[in-house]
Scaffold this motif. Structure first.
Motif, PDB file in Angstrom:
ATOM      1  N   GLY A 284      -3.458  -3.549   3.496  1.00 33.17           N
ATOM      2  CA  GLY A 284      -2.979  -3.160   2.306  1.00 33.17           C
ATOM      3  C   GLY A 284      -3.923  -2.553   1.084  1.00 33.17           C
ATOM      4  O   GLY A 284      -4.905  -2.221   1.617  1.00 33.17           O
TER       5      GLY A 284
ATOM      6  N   CYS B 142      -3.641   4.827  10.222  1.00 32.70           N
ATOM      7  CA  CYS B 142      -3.756   3.136   9.524  1.00 32.70           C
ATOM      8  C   CYS B 142      -3.567   2.304  10.431  1.00 32.70           C
ATOM      9  O   CYS B 142      -2.476   2.414  11.348  1.00 32.70           O
ATOM     10  CB  CYS B 142      -2.836   3.466   8.408  1.00 32.70           C
TER      11      CYS B 142
ATOM     12  N   TRP C 142       2.003  -2.349   4.670  1.00 27.66           N
ATOM     13  CA  TRP C 142       2.314  -1.444   3.753  1.00 27.66           C
ATOM     14  C   TRP C 142       3.449  -2.030   2.771  1.00 27.66           C
ATOM     15  O   TRP C 142       3.546  -1.697   1.634  1.00 27.66           O
ATOM     16  CB  TRP C 142       2.957  -0.059   4.258  1.00 27.66           C
TER      17      TRP C 142
ATOM     18  N   HIS D 282      -0.416   4.526   0.225  1.00 25.04           N
ATOM     19  CA  HIS D 282      -1.421   5.683   0.680  1.00 25.04           C
ATOM     20  C   HIS D 282      -0.891   6.308   1.913  1.00 25.04           C
ATOM     21  O   HIS D 282      -1.160   7.365   2.146  1.00 25.04           O
ATOM     22  CB  HIS D 282      -2.840   5.157   0.712  1.00 25.04           C
ATOM     23  N   GLN D 283      -0.406   5.420   2.945  1.00 25.55           N
ATOM     24  CA  GLN D 283       0.366   6.027   4.263  1.00 25.55           C
ATOM     25  C   GLN D 283      -0.718   6.996   4.773  1.00 25.55           C
ATOM     26  O   GLN D 283      -0.536   8.101   5.258  1.00 25.55           O
ATOM     27  CB  GLN D 283       1.498   6.832   3.877  1.00 25.55           C
ATOM     28  N   CYS D 284      -1.865   6.578   5.088  1.00 21.21           N
ATOM     29  CA  CYS D 284      -3.154   7.222   5.639  1.00 21.21           C
ATOM     30  C   CYS D 284      -2.603   7.490   7.200  1.00 21.21           C
ATOM     31  O   CYS D 284      -2.205   6.483   7.679  1.00 21.21           O
ATOM     32  CB  CYS D 284      -4.314   6.648   5.524  1.00 21.21           C
TER      33      CYS D 284
ATOM     34  N   CYS E 187       0.746  -1.089   0.081  1.00 19.57           N
ATOM     35  CA  CYS E 187       0.166  -0.040  -0.105  1.00 19.57           C
ATOM     36  C   CYS E 187       0.940   1.235   0.007  1.00 19.57           C
ATOM     37  O   CYS E 187       1.905   1.287   0.837  1.00 19.57           O
ATOM     38  CB  CYS E 187      -0.898   0.064   1.244  1.00 19.57           C
TER      39      CYS E 187
END
Ligand code: SF4
Length: 156
Positions: A74, A33, A39, A28-30, A26
């Motif tokens: 993910g 999270c 990730w 996006h690194q929200c 993933c």
């Protein structure tokens, strides 16, 4: 593709009893999270043809009436995952009649690449958008924050 967890019997991620696959990868690194360990696309376990076959077998196992497959992570639409996820969702629709597919992604439906859209073409319900901590609401069903949208292609 790698994956973190596979639950052959899951009643939490989507409606009814389901098979659920949490993939690795993933970008996006929200903020906030809960799944940061997913990730890295090289984290978790290798997703194999045997794993894909197992998911198809589980969905068709009549001893447990599963409603469908949930794909989360993910991000199932992480570019490195798209080919494997496409093969899986295509097989589910071809080999598991009546089973629905729910998919969670940090991408927006409106910004998908043609390859990502090809996956979504086999999906019944897409929950899109990054997790936004400022819009988080535990009362929401199937999503963590109110900016995320549940797209019901199955109702169209
Ligand atoms: S899209 Fe999901 S897994 Fe990826 S950073 Fe955001 S909340 Fe975490």
């Amino acid at each position: 593709m790698n994956y973190h967890n596979y639950y052959p019997v899951d009643v939490v991620n989507g409606p009814g009893t389901r098979c659920t696959l949490f993939v690795s990868g993933c970008i996006h690194q929200c903020r906030g999270c809960y799944n940061q360990s997913t990730w890295s696309p090289s984290s978790g376990h290798l997703y194999t043809k045997e794993m894909e076959d197992q998911i198809i077998t589980d969905l068709n196992d009549t001893r447990i009436k599963r409603r469908g497959l949930s794909l989360s992570g993910g991000d199932p639409l992480f570019p490195g995952n798209v080919e494997s996820v496409f093969n899986l969702v295509k097989r589910v629709k071809e080999e598991c009649p009546g089973k629905d597919i729910w998919l969670w992604t940090g991408y927006l439906l409106s910004e998908l690449s043609p390859e990502q859209q090809q996956v979504v073409d086999f999906v019944d319900v897409l929950i899109d958008g990054k997790y936004e901590k400022d819009f988080a609401d535990v009362r929401l069903e199937w999503r963590g924050s109110s900016n995320q949208v549940i797209h019901r292609f199955d109702l169209k």
